[in-house]
Design a protein around this motif. Structure first.
Motif, mmCIF file in Angstrom:
data_model
loop_
_atom_site.group_PDB
_atom_site.id
_atom_site.type_symbol
_atom_site.label_atom_id
_atom_site.label_comp_id
_atom_site.label_asym_id
_atom_site.label_seq_id
_atom_site.Cartn_x
_atom_site.Cartn_y
_atom_site.Cartn_z
ATOM 1 N N ILE A 281 0.870 -1.174 0.000
ATOM 2 C CA ILE A 281 0.000 0.000 0.000
ATOM 3 C C ILE A 281 0.904 1.219 0.000
ATOM 4 C CG2 ILE A 281 -1.681 1.356 1.299
ATOM 5 C CD1 ILE A 281 -2.733 -1.281 2.450
ATOM 6 N N ALA A 282 0.699 2.146 -0.932
ATOM 7 C CA ALA A 282 1.491 3.372 -0.983
ATOM 8 C C ALA A 282 0.545 4.555 -1.144
ATOM 9 C CB ALA A 282 2.498 3.327 -2.133
ATOM 10 N N ILE A 283 0.530 5.419 -0.159
ATOM 11 C CA ILE A 283 -0.357 6.579 -0.170
ATOM 12 C C ILE A 283 0.419 7.761 -0.744
ATOM 13 C CG2 ILE A 283 -1.744 8.105 1.273
ATOM 14 C CD1 ILE A 283 -1.868 5.656 3.264
ATOM 15 N N LYS A 284 -0.198 8.466 -1.702
ATOM 16 C CA LYS A 284 0.523 9.476 -2.473
ATOM 17 C C LYS A 284 -0.332 10.725 -2.660
ATOM 18 C CE LYS A 284 3.103 5.838 -4.888
ATOM 19 N NZ LYS A 284 4.472 6.193 -4.434
ATOM 20 N N SER A 285 0.320 11.817 -3.131
ATOM 21 C CA SER A 285 -0.441 13.057 -3.360
ATOM 22 C C SER A 285 0.198 13.939 -4.430
ATOM 23 C CB SER A 285 -0.573 13.848 -2.053
ATOM 24 O OG SER A 285 0.699 14.286 -1.596
ATOM 25 N N GLY A 286 0.839 13.345 -5.422
ATOM 26 C CA GLY A 286 1.401 14.130 -6.510
ATOM 27 C C GLY A 286 2.888 14.355 -6.364
ATOM 28 N N ARG A 287 3.519 14.578 -7.506
ATOM 29 C CA ARG A 287 4.974 14.653 -7.553
ATOM 30 C C ARG A 287 5.467 16.070 -7.852
ATOM 31 N NH1 ARG A 287 8.760 10.261 -10.537
ATOM 32 N NH2 ARG A 287 10.761 11.293 -10.321
ATOM 33 N N ASN A 288 6.352 16.568 -6.998
ATOM 34 C CA ASN A 288 7.080 17.806 -7.226
ATOM 35 C C ASN A 288 6.151 18.955 -7.618
ATOM 36 O OD1 ASN A 288 9.102 15.995 -6.702
ATOM 37 N ND2 ASN A 288 10.227 16.332 -8.584
ATOM 38 N N ALA A 289 6.501 19.726 -8.643
ATOM 39 C CA ALA A 289 5.718 20.914 -8.995
ATOM 40 C C ALA A 289 4.279 20.578 -9.354
ATOM 41 C CB ALA A 289 6.395 21.662 -10.147
ATOM 42 N N ASP A 290 4.053 19.403 -9.959
ATOM 43 C CA ASP A 290 2.687 19.034 -10.324
ATOM 44 C C ASP A 290 1.842 18.761 -9.083
ATOM 45 O OD1 ASP A 290 1.544 19.009 -12.945
ATOM 46 O OD2 ASP A 290 0.961 16.934 -12.597
ATOM 47 N N GLY A 291 2.434 18.124 -8.095
ATOM 48 C CA GLY A 291 1.713 17.900 -6.848
ATOM 49 C C GLY A 291 1.421 19.196 -6.123
ATOM 50 N N ARG A 292 2.344 20.132 -6.162
ATOM 51 C CA ARG A 292 2.108 21.428 -5.525
ATOM 52 C C ARG A 292 1.072 22.239 -6.290
ATOM 53 N NH1 ARG A 292 7.652 20.529 -4.612
ATOM 54 N NH2 ARG A 292 8.299 21.559 -6.556
ATOM 55 N N ARG A 293 1.016 22.073 -7.617
ATOM 56 C CA ARG A 293 0.011 22.775 -8.416
ATOM 57 C C ARG A 293 -1.397 22.290 -8.078
ATOM 58 N NH1 ARG A 293 -2.772 21.207 -12.691
ATOM 59 N NH2 ARG A 293 -1.466 19.353 -12.979
ATOM 60 N N VAL A 294 -1.588 20.978 -8.040
ATOM 61 C CA VAL A 294 -2.905 20.426 -7.717
ATOM 62 C C VAL A 294 -3.240 20.668 -6.250
ATOM 63 C CG1 VAL A 294 -4.289 18.319 -7.673
ATOM 64 C CG2 VAL A 294 -2.694 18.732 -9.563
ATOM 65 N N ALA A 295 -2.247 20.455 -5.387
ATOM 66 C CA ALA A 295 -2.332 20.823 -3.966
ATOM 67 C C ALA A 295 -3.526 20.197 -3.244
ATOM 68 C CB ALA A 295 -2.351 22.337 -3.808
ATOM 69 N N VAL A 296 -3.720 18.894 -3.469
ATOM 70 C CA VAL A 296 -4.766 18.161 -2.756
ATOM 71 C C VAL A 296 -4.103 17.039 -1.957
ATOM 72 C CG1 VAL A 296 -6.820 16.706 -2.976
ATOM 73 C CG2 VAL A 296 -6.527 18.700 -4.472
ATOM 74 N N PRO A 297 -4.202 17.067 -0.630
ATOM 75 C CA PRO A 297 -3.565 16.006 0.159
ATOM 76 C C PRO A 297 -4.365 14.713 0.135
ATOM 77 C CG PRO A 297 -4.725 17.515 1.606
ATOM 78 C CD PRO A 297 -4.838 18.090 0.204
#
Length: 454
Positions: A281-297
């Protein structure tokens, strides 16, 4: 570096005193977050479907795995959704789909016992490209094999098997060739290319997830067995109210993570069996600048009563976690295999940013792992310094017992972002062959934690 093999450290642990010299000597751990679980569970309600079946009937009375049933399955899904919902049922047999199966609102794709939904392994069958994610980055790529986009009340259930037919010649063999595509995708993100213009698929080597629900509400995956996945197996993205129950995952390809909720809220993973080629099981929330752009935890996630065999980690937070991860609860799980590397793992680096906070783990039995039982590594993959240091805080383990490991703990923070508040109570790390590694940890509290040898 700190060692639990130090006699003084062992004595302090046995007395229930923190081994952190400057802080919290004899202090109680903060109140547990487990009181939040009942309210979270009230928000996780599996979707219900009308008592209406749309059976896919093979010509000649049986499915032999050779004829293509994709059109028939899609037709049944369309009819089911248009008439208000129900189950699309595959009976015993081998049902081949030369291309993706796309779930629509109010549809439960149900595989009866003895049914196997086979997917072709020809990449061109998964074109045209659809809006999806690859390792935390949005793009247009090969369609996931089972895919739902912006739908509500969707499910995959039953006692049957979903088989991606991936092997070293099909999908898995792409891994050595995909570095160029990953670099190209990362460069697009840095240049601000919109996700819809990041077009991959044909001529490229970024493998699709197996089962992906993207921007969906009220999701259920229950009972099915998943084998031979191209990439991540169960991958809900930007979903709310997700239940994954009683699923059995057996697939050992590269990046074959078992269940990866990404940017999701209110998720329950229970009574599942994981035997995987990567994290269970791996819980994730986006990678680098793209994760910060979407900004959903990813947040408010419960994992309970699961079994983890082979894999890189049992329950993992990260490494694609730039949008943040919080409020994760893990209990009553069993993790045991010489090929399971860690039980609980948090991984990030200074390219990611984001936060990992409020992870509560209790009553986990670990037979053996080949590395550390608890591993927190903020130098994962990119040890060099970046501009987005991650934050890790409030990690609580209670009644975690391991029988054999390389180390009890491997906790490595960053000089400018120390790991904060790691609390262990009533834990046993038996037969660890090497001492723990502790670097850049702001506060480590150990209460009744022992490391016996047999």
């Amino acid at each position: 570096m700190h060692s639990l093999n130090n006699p003084l450290a062992i004595l302090l642990v046995a007395l229930g005193i923190s081994t952190h010299a400057a802080r919290a000597s004899g202090a109680d751990a903060p109140p547990s977050g487990w009181d939040a679980v009942p309210a979270i569970l009230q928000r996780i309600v599996p979707p219900e479907f009308p008592d209406r079946d749309f059976r896919v009937d093979p010509p000649g009375g049986s499915a032999d795995g050779k004829a293509d049933f994709r059109a028939a399955i899609s037709k049944a899904i369309d009819a089911c959704s248009e008439e208000g919902g129900g189950r699309v049922v595959l009976g015993p047999g081998k049902w081949l789909s030369r291309g993706p199966v796309r779930i629509k609102s109010n549809v439960n794709l149900h595989l009866e016992r003895g049914a196997t939904l086979l997917f072709s392994a020809a990449p061109d069958d998964y074109l045209p490209a659809v809006f999806t994610r690859f390792e935390g980055t949005e793009l247009m790529n090969f369609s996931p094999l089972v895919y739902a986009f912006e739908q509500e009340n969707v499910a995959v259930t039953g006692e049957g098997t979903i088989d991606g037919q991936a092997d070293d010649e099909h999908w898995w063999g792409w891994e050595p060739n995909w570095a160029k595509d990953i670099a190209r995708l990362g460069l697009m993100v840095e240049r601000g290319v919109p996700p819809g213009d990041r077009v991959f698929g044909a001529g490229h080597h970024l493998r699709p997830s197996f089962i992906q629900f993207y921007r969906c509400k009220n999701v259920l995956v229950e009972g099915v067995k998943v084998v031979r996945s191209p990439m991540w197996e169960i991958h809900p993205v930007l979903c709310e109210n997700v239940t994954v129950r009683g699923v059995r995952i057996e697939t050992h390809g590269p990046n074959n993570d078992g269940c990866n909720p990404e940017c999701c809220r209110y998720v329950l993973i229970e009574d599942c069996y994981f035997d995987t080629g990567d994290d269970c099981i791996a819980i994730k929330s986006g990678r680098n600048a793209d994760g910060r752009r979407v900004a959903v935890p990813s947040q408010d996630i419960i994992v309970r009563n699961c079994v983890m065999k082979d894999g890189h980690g049992g329950v993992v937070l990260g490494s694609e976690m730039s949008g943040g991860i919080r409020n994760v609860f893990v209990e009553n799980c069993k993790m045991d295999s010489p090929h399971l590397e860690r039980a609980i793992r948090l991984k990030s680096n200074s390219m990611r940013g984001g936060f990992l906070e409020n992870l509560y783990v209790r009553d986990v039995q670990v037979g053996q792992v080949s590395d550390a039982v608890l591993r927190i590594d903020l130098r994962y993959w990119h040890p060099e310094s970046g501009d987005f240091v991650p934050t890790v805080r409030n990690i609580v383990l209670e009644r975690v017992v391991s029988q054999k490991s390389l180390r009890p703990m491997y906790l490595v923070g960053l000089p400018d972002s120390a790991i904060g508040q790691v609390h262990l109570r009533d834990c046993e790390f038996r037969n660890a062959s090497q001492p723990s590694v502790i670097e850049n940890v702001e506060e480590l509290r150990l209460t009744r934690v022992t490391q016996p040898r047999e």
